[in-house]
Design a protein around this motif. Structure first.
Motif, PDB file in Angstrom:
ATOM      1  N   UNK A   1       1.974  11.798  -9.920  1.00  0.00           N
ATOM      2  CA  UNK A   1       1.225  13.055 -10.002  1.00  0.00           C
ATOM      3  C   UNK A   1       2.162  14.251 -10.052  1.00  0.00           C
ATOM      4  N   UNK A   2       3.228  14.200  -9.266  1.00  0.00           N
ATOM      5  CA  UNK A   2       4.200  15.305  -9.292  1.00  0.00           C
ATOM      6  C   UNK A   2       4.875  15.397 -10.659  1.00  0.00           C
TER       7      UNK A   2
ATOM      8  N   UNK B   1      -6.583   4.822  -9.783  1.00  0.00           N
ATOM      9  CA  UNK B   1      -6.369   4.182  -8.474  1.00  0.00           C
ATOM     10  C   UNK B   1      -7.692   3.924  -7.770  1.00  0.00           C
ATOM     11  N   UNK B   2      -8.615   4.871  -7.862  1.00  0.00           N
ATOM     12  CA  UNK B   2      -9.937   4.696  -7.247  1.00  0.00           C
ATOM     13  C   UNK B   2     -10.674   3.512  -7.875  1.00  0.00           C
TER      14      UNK B   2
ATOM     15  N   UNK C   1       2.968   5.928  -2.801  1.00  0.00           N
ATOM     16  CA  UNK C   1       4.154   6.703  -3.158  1.00  0.00           C
ATOM     17  C   UNK C   1       4.289   6.821  -4.671  1.00  0.00           C
ATOM     18  N   UNK C   2       4.047   5.717  -5.392  1.00  0.00           N
ATOM     19  CA  UNK C   2       4.130   5.764  -6.858  1.00  0.00           C
ATOM     20  C   UNK C   2       3.076   6.698  -7.434  1.00  0.00           C
ATOM     21  N   UNK C   3       1.870   6.675  -6.862  1.00  0.00           N
ATOM     22  CA  UNK C   3       0.806   7.564  -7.339  1.00  0.00           C
ATOM     23  C   UNK C   3       1.158   9.024  -7.104  1.00  0.00           C
TER      24      UNK C   3
ATOM     25  N   UNK D   1       0.825  -1.207   0.000  1.00  0.00           N
ATOM     26  CA  UNK D   1       0.000   0.000   0.000  1.00  0.00           C
ATOM     27  C   UNK D   1       0.861   1.259   0.000  1.00  0.00           C
ATOM     28  N   UNK D   2       1.921   1.264   0.800  1.00  0.00           N
ATOM     29  CA  UNK D   2       2.804   2.431   0.861  1.00  0.00           C
ATOM     30  C   UNK D   2       3.473   2.666  -0.487  1.00  0.00           C
TER      31      UNK D   2
END
Length: 395
Positions: A332-333, A356-357, A326-328, A321-322
């Motif tokens: 996004x950045x 992701x949702x 972090x990848x998401x 999950x982490x």
């Protein structure tokens, strides 16, 4: 709302608030330490120091709130499982997706908070910070800089005056090298700081402006009797200066403009023509920000939302999950940075959280079908992580 929902919501809310306050406080302190120069070097009061640092809080809250929600979801689900409460709920016939209700309530509140911060409070705070720094710089030039000293006003801006005569500065020299392709040197016999319609100006008298354009290897010298140098331009982009004939209003950067102004931007504005990509990136970054709390919460729930016995380790699921969050966030950045140059990259700011949702929702609702497919698809990526986890356990 049933008692079970209230119990879970209370636990998750307390955890989210504690994490939000704790993380925001730590990062705020580290940023506040950078502004100590306001007191030691620019002669400002403690009140001004705290005002400047507090105006950055909306941006911190908007960025930290989704992460705090994600960590609070992990903590709450892990605690419920450690206390065997998830197992009892599962045995009582409570479906895993049923437990998302209190988390969705908390997520909606977090998304509203993030939306309010990014769409309204944050640009207003940046605008107030810009105006305050302009006043600080004007006060610094007029009252703090000592005769004969060369002082850096900003990165690439150096200011000097020979002596003071009443409220006027005599023998002014200023070098502006913020734009390495077009450095400028201002020389004037005298000048004084004035405030017009909330904007601070350095009124120069009888001097010259020397500009060098390195791209074309040309230089020019402009003589003037009076020249109004907008001090607010020194806290923004080098293209944001204003002098006589350039207008008396400060030019605000995209992050300092309201969302309504970004939506109704004048395409003929000269500054917009130079920085159209930044305007686009800022607008889409604000509009997509409220999606990330929901995405992060669902990712956490999809990974550890089901009840597991003590023999079924949850460490790997939490690490997964982490990594996904972090990848998401990193993706996004990168999309936000790339959207300055590419309009197509701006779409990734929405595709990443929505994807992701959708994927997390599919895992929560149809876990028995989706999880084996995801396990086979991500097995090559997760093998190194599993090896590290096993090595850590042996150690």
């Amino acid at each position: 709302m049933q008692r079970l929902d209230r119990y879970i919501l209370k636990m998750a809310t307390i955890a989210a608030i504690v994490l939000l306050i704790g993380l925001t406080s730590v990062i705020w302190v580290t940023q506040a330490l950078r502004e100590v120069d306001l007191i030691t070097g620019k002669g400002q009061t403690v009140l001004i120091f705290f005002t400047v640092t507090l105006l950055s809080l909306p941006a911190l809250i908007a960025g930290i709130a989704p992460v705090a929600l994600f960590m609070a979801t992990l903590y709450t689900l892990n605690r419920l499982n450690s206390d065997s409460e998830l197992i009892v709920m599962n045995a009582a016939g409570v479906a895993p997706q049923r437990l998302t209700r209190p988390f969705i309530v908390l997520t909606i509140a977090t998304s509203l908070l993030v939306g309010w911060m990014t769409l309204s409070v944050m640009p207003a705070g940046f605008r107030m910070l810009r105006d305050l720094i302009t006043l600080i710089r004007a006060d610094f030039v007029a009252n703090v800089v000592k005769e004969g000293q060369f002082v850096a006003l900003d990165s690439g801006v150096t200011f000097h005056y020979r002596e003071r005569s009443g409220d006027a500065l005599v023998g002014i020299f200023m070098q502006d090298r913020r734009d390495p392709n077009q450095p400028s040197i201002y020389i004037a016999e005298r000048g004084r700081t004035v405030e017009v319609d909330g904007n601070s100006f350095l009124m120069l008298e009888k001097g010259t402006i020397q500009r060098e354009t390195k791209r074309t290897d040309t230089s020019s010298i402009i003589s003037f009797e009076r020249y109004a140098l907008n001090l607010s331009a020194l806290s923004g982009d080098p293209t944001g200066g204003a002098g006589e004939g350039d207008g008396d209003k400060a030019i605000y950067k995209p992050r300092e403009r309201t969302t309504w102004q970004l939506l109704n931007q004048d395409p003929n504005e000269p500054y917009y023509k130079l920085q159209a990509g930044r305007f686009r990136a800022e607008l889409h970054n604000r509009l997509s920000a409220p999606l990330y709390p929901l995405a992060f919460m669902l990712i956490a729930f999809a990974c550890i939302g089901e009840a597991r016995t003590t023999r079924q380790g949850r460490a790997f699921a939490i690490q997964s999950a982490i990594l996904i969050v972090a990848a998401t966030r990193i993706g996004a950045y990168m999309a936000w940075t790339a959207s300055v140059r590419s309009p197509l990259a701006a779409a990734m700011l929405y595709i990443l959280p929505i994807g992701a949702i959708a994927l997390a929702s599919a895992v929560i609702l149809h876990g028995q079908t989706v999880r084996p497919l995801l396990a086979r698809a991500t097995a090559p990526l997760m093998l190194p992580l599993a090896g590290l986890t096993a090595r850590f356990r042996r150690a």
